[in-house]
Design an enzyme around this catalytic site. Structure first.
Site, PDB file in Angstrom:
ATOM      1  N   ARG A  38      18.954   7.615 -21.468  1.00 41.81           N
ATOM      2  CA  ARG A  38      19.541   8.347 -20.561  1.00 41.81           C
ATOM      3  C   ARG A  38      21.283   8.410 -20.576  1.00 41.81           C
ATOM      4  O   ARG A  38      21.746   9.521 -20.125  1.00 41.81           O
ATOM      5  CB  ARG A  38      19.080   7.610 -19.242  1.00 41.81           C
ATOM      6  N   LYS A 204      -1.766   4.309 -11.651  1.00 43.75           N
ATOM      7  CA  LYS A 204      -2.483   4.705 -10.571  1.00 43.75           C
ATOM      8  C   LYS A 204      -3.048   6.215 -10.391  1.00 43.75           C
ATOM      9  O   LYS A 204      -2.379   6.948 -10.628  1.00 43.75           O
ATOM     10  CB  LYS A 204      -1.743   4.302  -9.336  1.00 43.75           C
ATOM     11  N   GLY A 357       9.893   7.972 -17.988  1.00 46.78           N
ATOM     12  CA  GLY A 357       9.728   6.904 -17.742  1.00 46.78           C
ATOM     13  C   GLY A 357       9.186   5.924 -18.615  1.00 46.78           C
ATOM     14  O   GLY A 357       9.534   5.736 -19.869  1.00 46.78           O
ATOM     15  N   GLY A 380       8.939  10.755 -12.652  1.00 43.58           N
ATOM     16  CA  GLY A 380       8.439  11.290 -11.153  1.00 43.58           C
ATOM     17  C   GLY A 380       8.873  12.606 -11.002  1.00 43.58           C
ATOM     18  O   GLY A 380       8.177  13.538 -10.637  1.00 43.58           O
TER      19      GLY A 380
HETATM   20  P1  AMP Z   1       2.824   4.787 -14.176  1.00 44.02           P
HETATM   21  O1  AMP Z   1       4.100   4.283 -13.731  1.00 44.02           O
HETATM   22  O2  AMP Z   1       1.737   5.193 -13.267  1.00 44.02           O
HETATM   23  O3  AMP Z   1       2.695   5.661 -15.322  1.00 44.02           O
HETATM   24  O4  AMP Z   1       2.130   3.305 -14.955  1.00 44.02           O
HETATM   25  C1  AMP Z   1       2.719   2.776 -16.010  1.00 44.02           C
HETATM   26  C2  AMP Z   1       2.042   1.412 -15.939  1.00 44.02           C
HETATM   27  O5  AMP Z   1       0.829   1.592 -16.169  1.00 44.02           O
HETATM   28  C3  AMP Z   1       2.529   0.412 -17.026  1.00 44.02           C
HETATM   29  O6  AMP Z   1       3.425  -0.320 -16.503  1.00 44.02           O
HETATM   30  C4  AMP Z   1       1.429  -0.057 -17.530  1.00 44.02           C
HETATM   31  O7  AMP Z   1       1.325  -1.543 -17.892  1.00 44.02           O
HETATM   32  C5  AMP Z   1       0.485   0.198 -16.690  1.00 44.02           C
HETATM   33  N1  AMP Z   1      -1.101   0.094 -17.123  1.00 44.02           N
HETATM   34  C6  AMP Z   1      -1.532   0.965 -18.156  1.00 44.02           C
HETATM   35  N2  AMP Z   1      -2.681   0.729 -18.514  1.00 44.02           N
HETATM   36  C7  AMP Z   1      -3.234  -0.275 -17.598  1.00 44.02           C
HETATM   37  C8  AMP Z   1      -4.234  -0.990 -17.230  1.00 44.02           C
HETATM   38  N3  AMP Z   1      -5.455  -0.802 -18.091  1.00 44.02           N
HETATM   39  N4  AMP Z   1      -4.393  -1.838 -16.310  1.00 44.02           N
HETATM   40  C9  AMP Z   1      -3.220  -2.020 -15.595  1.00 44.02           C
HETATM   41  N5  AMP Z   1      -2.065  -1.287 -15.866  1.00 44.02           N
HETATM   42  C10 AMP Z   1      -2.066  -0.474 -16.502  1.00 44.02           C
END
Ligand code: AMP
Length: 399
Positions: A38, A204, A357, A380
Site C-alpha cells: 500500500r 462470513k 485485504g 471493503g
Molecule cells: P473476509 O474478511 O470475510 O474476507 O474473511 C477473511 C478471513 O476468513 C480470514 O481471516 C480467514 O482465516 C477466514 N476464513 C477463511 N476460511 C475459513 C474457514 N473455513 N473457517 C474459518 N475462517 C475462515
C-alpha cells in the site's frame, strides 16, 4: 460521475498539497511492516506532486485505535521510516496528533528535501465522526487536496469526505492509484469481458451478501469457498460439524442458490474440505468429501477435488474477480487451497482482478502479485463498488 484529474490541478512550486493515502499496512508481531504494497502504491502520486515542486503533506490511518489518545502500537512512526526509504526524502512528523501550531508551522516551513507525515488520523476523535471542525483544521494545512486512499473511500470520514468537500473542484482530485482502482472496477461493473467468473471466499456470508446478490446479475459462474461455504452447505442439508456457520443466513444462502439457477449462473461449492479437530495449526486433520464431515470437527480449507473442479470451472474465463481466501490462510496448514488457487489465477490468460485485504495477502504470500492483472489495495471498498454503491470518498473528488 467523473473523477477529477490530478493532471488538471495547477500545482505550482511551493504549493502545499495534502494527500490522503492508505498506509494501513499489515504489521507483524514485532510491529514491523509485513507487506508494504500500500505504501509503494501511493508513491506515484507523491512523486508527481514532488515533481511539480509542491510541498507534500501525507495523512493516513493505521488500524483501529481508540480515539482521543496516542497509542504507540498504532503510531505512523513505522510508516515514516519506510516512506522515507522509498522516497529517499526526509519524512518529518509532528509530536502531536492534533493539528496544532507545531503541525501548521511544520507544514508551512517544509523544505524541498522534506515531506510531512501526520500522525494516525484516527487518534483524532473527529476523523471517524466526519467532523467538520477537524476537516477545517486539516484544510488549513494545504491549498490542494488529493485522495489516493481507495481502501477507505467507502468510509464517510473527515479526511475522506468532509475535508475534500471544503475544496473547490479546481483544488482537489483523485490520485493516480485511486484512478487506476476505479477504472478497473468500472470495467468489470459495466463491461466485463465474458465469461466472467467471481470467486468469493472469506469468513462470513453476512459481509458479502449484497455483493453476492449483485454479482448474480453480472457473472457467468459464481464460485464459493472459505468459511462462508459452510452456511451454503448447511442450507443444502449437509452435516458441517463445528465449521463456521451463520444460522440466520441459511435462508439467504438458499435464496442465492435459487437465484443463481433462475439467472442461469453456474454455482460452485466445495466438494471436499480439510477438516481439523481444533482451530489450531497443530490440529489433527483429514481430507473428506463434504458428505463425510465429522461432527464437532471444523472445515478450515478446501481440499484437492474441489481445487480440480474450481480450476476446471475457471479454465474458459476471460475475466476473474477473486475476493476472500479459500481457507484459514493465516495458518500454513490451511493455506494450501488459497495458495494453489492463486497460482491457477496467476497462470490464467484471463483478466484477473483480486479484491484487496486478505486476498491480496494470499496472492503476495504465493508470490503471484506480478502475474495478476490487478491487485486492489481495498477490500471493503472494492466490494461496495461492485455492489454498485457510490462511495463517499470517490463522490467527493468527482464532477
Ligand atoms: P473476509 O474478511 O470475510 O474476507 O474473511 C477473511 C478471513 O476468513 C480470514 O481471516 C480467514 O482465516 C477466514 N476464513 C477463511 N476460511 C475459513 C474457514 N473455513 N473457517 C474459518 N475462517 C475462515
Amino acid at each position: 460521475m467523473k473523477l477529477l484529474s490530478i493532471h488538471k490541478l495547477e500545482i505550482k512550486k511551493n504549493d502545499r498539497v495534502f494527500i490522503r493515502c492508505d498506509f494501513n499496512v499489515p504489521l507483524n508481531d514485532e510491529g514491523e511492516i509485513a507487506d508494504d504494497r500500500r505504501i509503494r502504491a501511493a508513491l506515484a502520486t507523491i512523486r508527481y506532486c514532488l515533481g511539480k515542486g509542491a510541498k507534500v503533506i501525507l495523512a493516513s490511518h493505521l488500524g483501529r485505535p481508540k480515539a482521543g489518545v496516542f497509542d504507540k502500537k498504532f503510531s505512523l512512526k513505522v510508516i515514516q521510516k519506510r516512506v522515507g526509504e522509498l522516497l529517499k526524502k526526509d519524512v518529518i512528523m509532528p509530536q502531536n496528533f492534533l493539528i496544532d501550531d507545531e503541525t501548521i508551522n511544520m507544514s508551512q516551513n517544509l523544505q524541498h528535501n522534506q515531506v510531512l507525515l501526520l500522525e494516525n488520523l484516527r487518534f483524532n476523535p473527529g476523523e471517524t465522526k466526519n467532523d467538520s471542525t477537524f476537516a477545517k483544521q486539516l484544510s488549513n494545512l494545504a491549498k490542494f487536496y488529493i485522495n489516493d486512499a481507495f481502501g477507505v473511500c467507502h468510509r464517510e470520514h473527515a479526511s475522506v469526505y468532509a475535508l475534500p468537500m471544503l475544496y473547490s473542484n479546481d483544488k482537489k482530485a483523485a490520485g493516480l492509484l485511486l484512478k487506476r482502482e476505479v477504472s478497473f472496477f468500472d470495467k468489470i461493473l459495466k463491461n466485463p469481458t465474458k465469461p466472467y467468473i467471481a470467486i468469493i471466499g472469506g469468513s462470513k456470508v453476512s459481509s458479502k451478501l449484497n455483493v453476492l446478490l449483485s454479482l448474480l446479475n453480472k457473472v457467468d459462474k459464481l464460485i464459493i469457498g472459505g468459511g462462508m461455504a459452510f452456511t451454503f452447505l448447511k442450507a443444502l442439508g449437509y452435516e458441517i460439524g463445528d465449521s463456521l456457520v451463520e444460522e440466520n443466513l441459511i435462508e439467504d444462502a438458499k435464496n442465492i442458490i435459487e437465484e443463481a439457477k433462475n439467472k442461469n449462473v453456474k454455482f460452485y461449492l466445495p466438494v471436499d474440505v480439510v477438516i481439523a479437530n481444533k482451530f489450531e495449526e497443530n490440529a489433527l486433520t483429514q481430507y473428506v468429501p463434504i458428505q463425510e464431515i465429522t461432527p464437532k470437527w471444523i472445515g478450515l480449507d478446501i481440499a484437492p477435488a474441489t481445487l480440480t473442479i474450481f480450476k476446471e470451472a475457471i479454465r474458459d474465463a476471460q475475466t476473474i474477480f477473486w475476493n476472500g481466501p479459500m481457507g484459514v490462510f493465516e495458518m500454513e496448514k490451511f493455506s494450501k487451497g488459497s495458495i494453489s488457487l492463486s497460482h491457477t489465477l496467476a497462470k490464467s490468460s484471463a483478466t484477473t482482478i483480486v479484491g484487496g485485504g486478505d486476498t491480496g495477502e494470499v496472492v503476495n504470500n504465493a508470490g503471484d502479485i506480478d502475474n495478476m492483472t490487478f491487485v486492489s489495495t481495498g477490500g471493503g471498498a472494492a466490494l461496495e463498488l461492485l455492489e454498485g454503491k457510490i462511495l463517499p470518498g470517490i463522490k467527493a473528488v468527482s464532477l
